[in-house]
Design an enzyme around this catalytic site. Structure first.
Site, mmCIF file in Angstrom:
data_model
loop_
_atom_site.group_PDB
_atom_site.id
_atom_site.type_symbol
_atom_site.label_atom_id
_atom_site.label_comp_id
_atom_site.label_asym_id
_atom_site.label_seq_id
_atom_site.Cartn_x
_atom_site.Cartn_y
_atom_site.Cartn_z
ATOM 1 N N PHE A 139 0.734 -1.191 0.106
ATOM 2 C CA PHE A 139 -0.004 0.042 -0.183
ATOM 3 C C PHE A 139 0.803 1.383 -0.122
ATOM 4 O O PHE A 139 0.333 2.332 -0.407
ATOM 5 C CB PHE A 139 -1.069 -0.085 1.074
ATOM 6 N N LYS B 256 -1.230 -7.271 -9.116
ATOM 7 C CA LYS B 256 -2.178 -7.396 -8.031
ATOM 8 C C LYS B 256 -1.846 -6.287 -7.166
ATOM 9 O O LYS B 256 -0.919 -6.325 -6.170
ATOM 10 C CB LYS B 256 -2.071 -8.675 -7.442
ATOM 11 N N GLU C 252 -4.861 -4.067 -1.754
ATOM 12 C CA GLU C 252 -6.277 -3.681 -1.690
ATOM 13 C C GLU C 252 -6.691 -2.323 -0.888
ATOM 14 O O GLU C 252 -7.887 -1.938 -1.100
ATOM 15 C CB GLU C 252 -7.213 -4.721 -1.118
ATOM 16 N N ARG C 253 -5.676 -1.720 -0.395
ATOM 17 C CA ARG C 253 -5.880 -0.582 0.518
ATOM 18 C C ARG C 253 -6.079 0.947 -0.497
ATOM 19 O O ARG C 253 -6.889 1.452 0.151
ATOM 20 C CB ARG C 253 -4.846 -0.170 1.610
ATOM 21 N N SER D 83 5.279 -6.745 3.587
ATOM 22 C CA SER D 83 5.931 -7.272 4.634
ATOM 23 C C SER D 83 6.575 -8.463 4.595
ATOM 24 O O SER D 83 6.466 -9.358 3.790
ATOM 25 C CB SER D 83 4.787 -7.232 5.673
ATOM 26 N N CYS E 20 9.792 2.017 3.506
ATOM 27 C CA CYS E 20 10.396 0.940 3.795
ATOM 28 C C CYS E 20 11.929 1.408 3.850
ATOM 29 O O CYS E 20 12.642 0.608 4.497
ATOM 30 C CB CYS E 20 10.465 -0.300 2.718
ATOM 31 N N GLU F 152 9.423 -3.983 13.143
ATOM 32 C CA GLU F 152 9.041 -2.787 12.219
ATOM 33 C C GLU F 152 7.718 -2.161 12.636
ATOM 34 O O GLU F 152 6.815 -2.569 12.765
ATOM 35 C CB GLU F 152 8.996 -3.351 10.843
#
Ligand code: NAD
Length: 500
Positions: free
Chosen positions: A150, A174, A177-178, A227, A282, A385
Site C-alpha cells: 500500500f 495485483k 487492496e488498501r 511485509s 521501507c 518494524e
C-alpha cells in the site's frame, strides 16, 4: 451509493463477480470512500489466459516499438501527474507533494525502460570454434506477476510494469487492496500509450488472488513487495511451483551519527527520514544511533523541538502539512500498541504523541510524532518494524558498537552514517551487511539506473528491482551455438568437444 472499484482486463474496466469486497478508506476522515472487488481464483485464471493470448504478438514487436509505448507513457504520466497524485493522497493519506514524488520515482524507471533496445541486446562470439559462432539472446518469460504494497501505490507498480512489459512479457498486477485506484489509472494510461489489450491485467484482490497467482501454471515469475512474513511465504510457494521470484520485505533502518557529524544536519535528516509519510516507508529511518553520550545528549536536544514542531494533517491542507494519517485504523492501533510496549519495557518517551488529535478530523487515522531515547536491543520497539511516526534512539559508546547494532538486526534494507570522516564512511560502506547505504544521505534510494534491494530478511531472491537487474529478472537467456555446412569437416563425434 459507494463506488465499487473493479479490475482492468483486456484494456477495459470490468466489475468483479465474486461478491466479495474490501473497504477503501479516506485515512484523513476515517470514512469508507469506496469498496474494491476481491477477485476469485477463476477470475484471476481467466485474466492470465487472456494475457497469455496477447503476449506473443507483443513480444514479436521489435524492442524499439515497445520502447516507444514507454516514451508515450512518460508523457502521459507527466500530463496526469496532479490527477494521479490527488487520487493517491486521498486513498493513502500522504501529502500531495510526497504523492507526486511517489509517481515521479516510478516515472523515472519508465524513462530508464526507454533504453530497452540496448538492455535487451544479446552477446555474440564470432568463431568460438572452427566455423562456429555462439550467441546469447534475452527472451521474455511469457506471463509474469507483480504483487505490491500500500505504501507506494504508484512507484512500486511502475517499477514492476515498466521492465516486465518493455521486455516483451504480459503482466498480471495485483495491487494493494488498501489503495487500488492509482494502478488502475496507470493501466488506462498504458492503453492510451499504445499497449495492446490484455498485455497488462490489473486484478484486485487479497490472499485468494495472491494464492491463485502462485499456483497458476502459466505465470512464470512473481515480483513481490510487502511485509517480511508475506514475502517469505510468497518466495517459498512460488519456488515450490517452479516460478522465478524476487520478494522484498520489511525494514528497520539505522542511522549512525558520529561525534564529528554536523548535528543540525543530522537532526534535520532524521526528522525528514523518520516522520515523512508518517514513517510508512521501507526506507524510513526508524533507529538513530548516536556515538558517545555527548553526541546523544546534543542530538536529542536538537531533535525534540524539531519533532514537536511537526505539522500533521490532511493532504488537502497543502504545503502546511509535514505528514498525513497512517493508512488504516488497524495500522494506527498497531503503532500505538507498540508505543505502549516501549514505555512498559523502560524506554524514555521524550516526545509523546499518544494524545494527538486533530480538530475536525477526530475519526481520521492520525498518529502524533513520538521519540524514544535510551532504547535497548531487547525491546519490541527495536526488534519490530513499527511503520509509523516513531523514532528510537539507541545510544552506542563506540563506532564498533554502533555498526554492530545495524549488522545484528534481522532486517537489512537501508542504513546511513553521518560523519565528516572519509575513513569511517568508507569502512562503514564496505563492512555493513545492508543493501542500500547512505553517507550523509538519510534515505539512500538508488536512482532508476542502479538497482534497489535489501539484504537479510528485507529481500528474498538474488536480483534487485529496477536498473539492469530488472531486465535480467524479466528475461531468460538462450544461448545458440551455430555451424553451417561448409564448416563441418568431421563425421560423427563421440567425445565432448574441447578447445585445445
Ligand atoms: P503486506 O505484506 O500486508 O501486503 C503486500 C501485498 O501482499 C498486498 O498486495 C496484499 O494484498 C498481499 N497480502 C497481504 N497478506 C497476504 C497473505 N496473507 N497472503 C497473500 N498475500 C497477502 O504489506 P503492506 O502493509 O501493504 O506494505 C507495508 C510493508 O511493505 C512494510 O513491511 C514495508 O517495509 C514493506 N515494503 C518493503 C519495500 C521494499 O522494497 N523492501 C518497499 C515498500 C514496502
Amino acid at each position: 451509493m459507494t463506488e465499487v472499484i473493479g479490475h482492468y482486463i483486456n484494456g477495459k474496466h470490468v466489475a468483479g463477480t465474486s461478491g466479495r469486497t474490501a473497504d477503501v478508506y479516506n485515512p484523513a476522515t476515517g470514512e469508507v470512500q469506496a469498496k474494491v472487488a476481491l477477485a476469485t481464483t477463476a477470475e484471476l485464471n481467466a485474466a492470465v489466459d487472456a494475457a497469455a493470448k496477447a503476449q506473443p504478438a507483443w513480444a514479436a514487436q521489435n524492442p524499439q516499438k515497445r520502447a516507444r509505448v514507454m516514451m508515450k507513457f512518460v508523457s502521459l504520466l507527466n500530463r496526469d501527474m496532479d490527477k494521479l497524485a490527488d487520487k493517491l493522497s486521498s486513498e493513502h493519506g500522504k501529502t500531495f507533494v510526497d504523492a507526486k514524488g511517489d509517481v515521479q520515482r516510478g516515472l523515472e524507471v519508465i524513462e530508464y525502460c526507454i533504453g530497452a533496445p540496448h538492455m535487451l541486446k544479446g552477446e555474440f562470439t564470432d568463431s568460438a570454434g572452427p566455423g562456429i559462432d555462439m550467441y546469447s539472446m534475452r527472451q521474455p518469460l511469457g506471463v509474469v506477476a507483480g504483487i505490491t504494497p500500500f505504501n507506494f501505490p504508484a512507484m512500486i507498480p511502475l517499477w514492476k510494469m515498466g521492465p516486465a512489459l518493455v521486455a516483451g512479457n504480459a503482466m498480471i498486477m495485483k495491487p494493494s487492496e488498501r489503495d487500488p485506484s492509482v494502478p488502475l489509472m496507470l493501466a488506462e494510461l498504458l492503453t492510451e500509450a499504445g499497449l495492446p489489450d490484455g498485455v497488462l491485467q490489473v486484478v484486485n484482490g487479497d490472499k485468494e488472488s495472491v494464492d491463485a497467482i502462485l499456483d497458476n501454471e502459466t505465470i512464470q515469475a512473481v515480483g513481490f513487495v510487502g511485509s517480511t512474513p508475506i514475502a517469505h511465504y510468497i518466495y517459498h510457494r512460488a519456488a515450490e511451483n517452479g516460478k522465478r521470484a524476487q520478494c522484498f520485505g520489511g525494514a528497520k533502518n539505522h542511522m549512525i551519527i558520529m561525534p564529528d557529524a554536523d548535528l543540525d544536519q543530522a537532526a534535520d535528516a532524521l526528522v525528514g527520514a523518520g516522520y515523512g509519510a508518517a514513517g510508512e516507508r521501507c526506507m524510513a529511518i526508524s533507529v538513530a544511533v548516536p556515538v558517545g553520550e555527548e553526541t546523544a545528549d546534543k542530538l536529542v536536544e536538537k531533535l525534540v523541538p524539531r519533532i514537536e514542531a511537526l505539522k500533521v494533517g490532511p493532504y488537502t491542507a497543502g504545503d502546511d502539512v509535514d505528514y498525513g494519517p497512517v493508512v488504516t485504523a488497524a495500522a494506527k492501533e498497531n503503532i500505538l500498541k507498540l508505543v505502549e510496549t516501549g514505555v512498559e519495557q523502560g524506554a524514555d518517551l521524550v516526545v509523546d504523541g499518544r494524545d494527538f488529535s486533530l480538530q475536525g478530523y477526530e475519526e481520521g487515522f492520525f498518529v502524533g510524532p513520538h521519540l524514544f531515547d535510551k532504547v535497548t536491543t531487547d525491546m519490541d520497539i527495536y526488534k519490530k518494524e513499527i511503520f509509523g511516526p516513531v523514532l528510537s534512539c539507541v545510544r552506542a559508546k563506540t563506532y564498533e558498537e554502533a555498526i554492530g547494532y545495524a549488522m545484528d538486526h534481522e532486517y537489512g534494507n537501508g542504513t546511513a552514517i553521518f560523519t565528516r570522516d572519509g575513513d569511517t564512511a568508507r569502512d562503514f560502506a564496505n563492512r555493513i551487511n545492508i543493501g542500500m547505504v547512505g553517507i550523509n544521505v538519510p534515505i539512500p534510494v538508488p536512482l532508476a539506473y542502479h538497482t534497489f534491494g535489501g539484504w537479510k530478511k528485507s529481500g528474498f531472491g538474488d536480483l534487485n528491482q529496477h536498473g539492469p537487474d530488472a531486465f535480467k529478472f524479466y528475461t531468460r537467456t538462450k544461448t545458440v551455438t551455430a555451424r553451417w555446412p561448409s564448416g563441418i569437416k568431421e563425421g560423427g563425434e563421440f567425445s565432448i568437444p574441447v578447445m585445445e
